[in-house]
Design a protein around this motif. Structure first.
Motif, PDB file in Angstrom:
ATOM      1  N   THR A 167      -9.226  -2.485   0.758  1.00 27.65           N
ATOM      2  CA  THR A 167      -9.156  -1.596  -0.404  1.00 27.65           C
ATOM      3  C   THR A 167     -10.540  -1.101  -0.800  1.00 27.65           C
ATOM      4  O   THR A 167     -11.544  -1.487  -0.184  1.00 27.65           O
ATOM      5  CB  THR A 167      -8.443  -2.300  -1.573  1.00 27.65           C
ATOM      6  OG1 THR A 167      -8.013  -1.324  -2.508  1.00 27.65           O
ATOM      7  CG2 THR A 167      -9.332  -3.316  -2.272  1.00 27.65           C
ATOM      8  N   SER A 206     -10.829   1.960   4.316  1.00 23.31           N
ATOM      9  CA  SER A 206     -11.626   1.123   3.390  1.00 23.31           C
ATOM     10  C   SER A 206     -12.673   0.405   4.241  1.00 23.31           C
ATOM     11  O   SER A 206     -12.475  -0.760   4.597  1.00 23.31           O
ATOM     12  CB  SER A 206     -10.754   0.066   2.715  1.00 23.31           C
ATOM     13  OG  SER A 206      -9.459   0.548   2.464  1.00 23.31           O
ATOM     14  N   SER A 253      -4.892  -2.048  -0.144  1.00 22.25           N
ATOM     15  CA  SER A 253      -5.261  -0.637  -0.295  1.00 22.25           C
ATOM     16  C   SER A 253      -4.811  -0.073  -1.640  1.00 22.25           C
ATOM     17  O   SER A 253      -5.357  -0.462  -2.663  1.00 22.25           O
ATOM     18  CB  SER A 253      -4.733   0.176   0.884  1.00 22.25           C
ATOM     19  OG  SER A 253      -5.429   1.389   0.926  1.00 22.25           O
ATOM     20  N   GLY A 283       0.816  -1.211   0.000  1.00 21.13           N
ATOM     21  CA  GLY A 283       0.000   0.000   0.000  1.00 21.13           C
ATOM     22  C   GLY A 283       0.849   1.258   0.000  1.00 21.13           C
ATOM     23  O   GLY A 283       2.088   1.210  -0.115  1.00 21.13           O
ATOM     24  N   HIS A 335      -6.835  -0.953   9.185  1.00 18.15           N
ATOM     25  CA  HIS A 335      -6.545  -0.923   7.744  1.00 18.15           C
ATOM     26  C   HIS A 335      -5.395  -1.847   7.356  1.00 18.15           C
ATOM     27  O   HIS A 335      -5.231  -2.196   6.197  1.00 18.15           O
ATOM     28  CB  HIS A 335      -6.198   0.526   7.376  1.00 18.15           C
ATOM     29  CG  HIS A 335      -6.020   0.797   5.927  1.00 18.15           C
ATOM     30  ND1 HIS A 335      -7.005   0.591   4.987  1.00 18.15           N
ATOM     31  CD2 HIS A 335      -4.953   1.285   5.227  1.00 18.15           C
ATOM     32  CE1 HIS A 335      -6.556   0.940   3.783  1.00 18.15           C
ATOM     33  NE2 HIS A 335      -5.317   1.351   3.905  1.00 18.15           N
TER      34      HIS A 335
END
Ligand code: MLT
Length: 271
Positions: free
Chosen positions: A119, A221, A94, A27, A246
């Motif tokens: 994501t 997300s 993500s 990410g 996350h």
């Protein structure tokens, strides 16, 4: 880390194991090390490739304009350079997931399974995009200290309260990675994230086996949004991990590894 020349960049990557190829894509604004709790264990059964994306970690910036599509092209070029021509299982987190949608769209022959962690499929609203552009200008204005500003701003949103208490060293390691990233690359990528494609209308056509993993308390997300992605995709299952934010692969590696290994075993015949 190994290195290979791919068009205008030197890509740094780790590769280990034998079997079907599994690509781990980090990410923003991180590097391959966010997969460190997955890499070894998955390499006992698969050929695992964990690169640093263009401009992050030890991969050079090159000259091409930054976009999610460009990152996807870089990954395809890396697979060519490694002579991996069979379809891969793509696993992203993500921003790695945003790139995953582009990888499927642009290189459908290269992908046979998808694992999307924490994501989104929607693009930025104008409000979100404006927030990113403002952050990018603040980072640029600070010069090299801008990376620390980015780390201070982002890290509190990445982990659940539970994880921040349970694994504080992982929180500070992630802070160091962001603070050690190139501030110009962070700013440029914020602009690219703000411009990224809306992928929601692609979802009904992505019919490869897909596993969606989301932390229950993901603030970036949200789980209900990932639930909607699962509903829109014809061949997807979703798993929500309790007490996690996350950064599911870092916060609860055991749960993520079990889910990935189970999914891979169940879907091996389609790859
Ligand atoms: C990431 O973890 O890659 C970022 O939070 C993605 C984003 O900012 O949308």
């Amino acid at each position: 880390m190994l290195r290979t020349r791919v068009k205008d960049i030197n890509v740094a990557y780790q590769i280990r194991g034998q079997g079907r190829p599994l690509l781990l894509v980090h990410g923003f604004p991180l590097d391959h090390s966010m997969w460190r709790f997955q890499f070894e264990i998955l390499a006992t059964e698969y050929q695992v490739i964990a690169p640093d994306l263009r401009g992050f970690g030890q991969t050079t910036r090159g000259t091409a304009p930054i976009s999610m599509k460009q990152f996807a092209e870089d990954l395809s070029d890396l697979l060519d350079a490694l002579a991996i021509f069979e379809p891969v299982t793509y696993c992203g987190l993500s921003m790695g997931g945003y790139i995953g949608w582009e990888f499927w769209k642009n290189f459908p022959e290269r992908i046979c399974r998808l694992i999307q962690c924490d994501t989104r499929s929607i693009g930025d609203t104008e409000l979100m995009a404006r927030g990113r552009r403002q952050m990018a200008s603040r980072i640029t204005a600070q010069g090299p200290n801008g990376s620390t500003l980015a780390a201070d701003n982002m890290v509190p949103k990445l982990f659940s309260e539970h994880s921040a208490q349970a694994v504080p060293e992982r929180v500070s390691q992630l802070h160091s990675i962001i603070a050690g990233s190139d501030y110009q690359m962070i700013a440029e990528t914020q602009y690219a994230l703000a411009r990224r494609a809306e992928a929601t209308h692609w979802l009904p056509d992505i019919n490869i086996p897909t596993l969606l993993i989301c932390g229950e308390h993901d603030a970036i997300s949200p789980a209900d949004e990932m639930q909607a992605i699962a509903t829109a995709m014809p061949n997807a299952t979703i798993e929500i991990i309790e007490n996690v934010g996350h950064m599911a692969p870092l916060e609860h590696p055991q749960a993520v590894n079990d889910l990935i290994r189970q999914f891979l075993k169940q879907t091996d015949s389609s790859c």
